[in-house]
Scaffold this active site. Structure first.
Site, PDB file in Angstrom:
ATOM      1  N   SER A   1       0.849  -1.187   0.000  1.00  0.00           N
ATOM      2  CA  SER A   1       0.000   0.000   0.000  1.00  0.00           C
ATOM      3  C   SER A   1       0.886   1.239   0.000  1.00  0.00           C
ATOM      4  CB  SER A   1      -0.888   0.008   1.238  1.00  0.00           C
ATOM      5  OG  SER A   1      -0.093   0.356   2.362  1.00  0.00           O
ATOM      6  N   LYS A   2       0.229   2.373   0.032  1.00  0.00           N
ATOM      7  CA  LYS A   2       0.973   3.644  -0.042  1.00  0.00           C
ATOM      8  C   LYS A   2       2.024   3.762   1.057  1.00  0.00           C
ATOM      9  CE  LYS A   2      -2.391   6.351  -2.546  1.00  0.00           C
ATOM     10  NZ  LYS A   2      -3.807   6.065  -2.380  1.00  0.00           N
ATOM     11  N   ARG A   3       1.765   3.085   2.172  1.00  0.00           N
ATOM     12  CA  ARG A   3       2.730   3.147   3.273  1.00  0.00           C
ATOM     13  C   ARG A   3       4.092   2.608   2.860  1.00  0.00           C
ATOM     14  NH1 ARG A   3       1.908  -0.458   7.012  1.00  0.00           N
ATOM     15  NH2 ARG A   3       0.291  -1.463   5.778  1.00  0.00           N
TER      16      ARG A   3
END
Ligand code: GLU
Length: 490
Positions: A253-255
């Site tokens: 994910s964006k993390r």
């Protein structure tokens, strides 16, 4: 041998994701490896979320990566149209056939009714699935619902007690029980087919031999196989490639870093590096080597070496690979890529003249070695150009305290001062001249100058740094450094 035809079938609901790019790449590699064709099909049946903008982004991102397709909405082909919303008539014909044969039926249940069923299933501890309430409506019941103004969906009648085996080239045989699958919607109330339905018709009519896609679609595959069987279509080969996880083993994910291909482009990653990195997300070459051109990957690619276990997206590895490619790439290309970042950060004007371009070249010469993405050039330069320079640690501080430091700086400055042009080739010999003049070892000369000029113990060659700083800034820094130990620059 059968004709190998594979496809990449993105839903244009956002920019091309790293996972999508990996699926596209693997399909491309397989097609090129086996002399087959790659079809690009746009699955835009989610009318609300699909956009032409996303479609353009997806195509541009693929092109940037060097992934080309043989058939698609832009290039055409014998099995078009290649956008699902342009194929509605085709789906309608098959739906009629399924309805006529009793393999599909109209369902008039409302959202609220379905929600109640769902809750009841959950309350009984069962997986929610459709009860089949509308599967045997009489003509009168249908009429009544129609009169109420209900808009029906069309559901597929899932055969009972059937074992559905997905023969997967990556995961082996995976078996599903048809009783676990409720009659599912194949056409929504607005007449638009669902993914599981349209995908089967398209893959079949487009003569797709291998369906290679992300593992998350494995659970859809038994539904699709049932439709293939109901329509009398041949079932293609399946290959479900593993999920991409972040380094912490949770879903990417964006993390974990940028998730779309275009972001990597904007950060100054080279497409060859991204391709190389993506290829290693799930596929492993035979030897130890990890750096490959697209051609080399095509030569070696095989489904046998596509792993079942999840691929881990390791940002540091991508940076490492990209750094290697930056250093391999011809300077002109890096200059071109670096220019917009330098302009945006106001290091270079919008219309740079020759002198500025020479400076850019200098900056690239100096910094390319240490870049893992071209955009970083601005950060490195920012540090070089910053007003405040101080020794980075005690060791550096101590070097400035050496007795010889003021003499070294003075000797060096006297020589630099008189240079008509501060260019790397002119600056380079000065260090030697200082060592000769003062009879000092090289390190005794380089290190104090490096710390005086950058504050750091390591970094790009000084003969690059000095021309980047220019005479004035070099003078200021040298002066400040000698003053800090109570001396003067003559
Ligand atoms: N449109 C689907 C998606 O983007 C395609 C899945 C498939 O390849 O069948 O996930």
């Amino acid at each position: 041998m059968e004709d190998v035809r594979v496809r990449f079938a993105p839903s244009p609901t956002g920019p091309l994701h790293i996972g999508g790019a990996r699926s596209a790449l693997f399909n491309y590699l397989l097609a090129r490896r086996l002399g087959g064709k790659l079809v690009l099909r746009i699955e835009d049946t989610d009318l609300e979320r699909s956009s032409r903008e996303s479609e353009v982004n997806i195509m541009d991102s693929l092109k940037w990566l060097g992934i080309s397709w043989d058939e698609g909405p832009d290039v055409g082909g014998s099995y078009g149209p290649y956008r699902q919303t342009e194929r509605l008539d085709t789906y309608r014909n098959f739906t009629q056939k399924l309805l006529d044969e009793g393999k599909a039926y109209y369902c008039y249940c409302t959202e609220e009714e379905l929600e109640e069923e769902r809750k009841a299933c959950l309350a009984r501890g069962e997986m929610p699935r459709y009860s089949g309430k509308c599967s045997n409506l009489t003509p009168e019941e249908k009429k009544r619902y129609e009169a109420e103004g209900r808009k029906p969906v069309i559901r597929f009648r899932v055969p009972k007690d059937q074992e559905i085996v997905v023969q997967d080239l990556v995961r082996g045989n995976v078996s599903f029980d048809s009783n676990g699958i409720g009659d599912f919607v194949i056409v929504k109330s607005d007449g638009i087919p669902t993914y599981n339905y349209a995908v089967v018709i398209d893959d079949s009519l487009m003569k797709i031999s291998h369906v290679m896609r992300a593992e998350e679609h494995l659970s859809n595959t038994p539904r699709q196989i049932l439709i293939y069987q109901a329509l009398g279509f041949e079932v293609p080969k399946f290959a479900h490639i593993s999920l991409i996880l972040g380094k912490d083993r949770t879903k990417m994910s964006k993390r974990h870093g940028a998730t779309s291909v275009v972001q990597y482009k904007e950060l100054g990653y080279l497409p060859e590096a991204v391709v190389n990195f993506l290829a290693l997300l799930g596929w492993s070459p035979e030897g130890e080597e990890e750096i490959f051109t697209m051609e080399e990957i095509i030569e070696q690619f095989s489904l046998d070496r596509v792993a079942k276990n999840p691929a881990v997206f390791d940002m540091d590895k991508l940076k490492w690979i990209n750094g290697i490619y930056i250093r391999k790439t011809e300077k002109e290309r890096i200059i071109k890529l670096a220019l917009p970042y330098l302009q945006k950060a106001d290091f270079v004007s919008k219309k740079p003249g020759q002198e500025e371009m020479e400076w850019v070249e200098l900056v690239v010469d100096a910094l390319a070695e240490s870049l893992s993405a071209v955009s970083e050039i601005v950060e490195h330069l920012g540090m070089l150009k910053s007003e405040e320079i101080a020794p980075e640690n005690e060791e550096a501080e101590n070097i400035l305290k050496e007795d010889t430091f003021p003499t070294v700086v003075n000797s060096f400055w006297q020589k630099l001062k008189d240079l008509p042009e501060v260019k790397p080739e002119n600056v380079k010999p000065l260090f030697k001249a200082v060592t000769k003049e003062l009879k000092l070892g090289g390190k005794k000369v380089y290190m104090p100058l490096r710390i005086a000029l950058t504050g750091e113990m390591h970094g790009p060659e000084l003969f690059y740094i000095i021309p980047i700083l220019g005479k004035d800034l070099t003078y200021k820094r040298l002066q400040k450094a000698v003053e800090s130990v109570g001396a003067q620059l003559n």
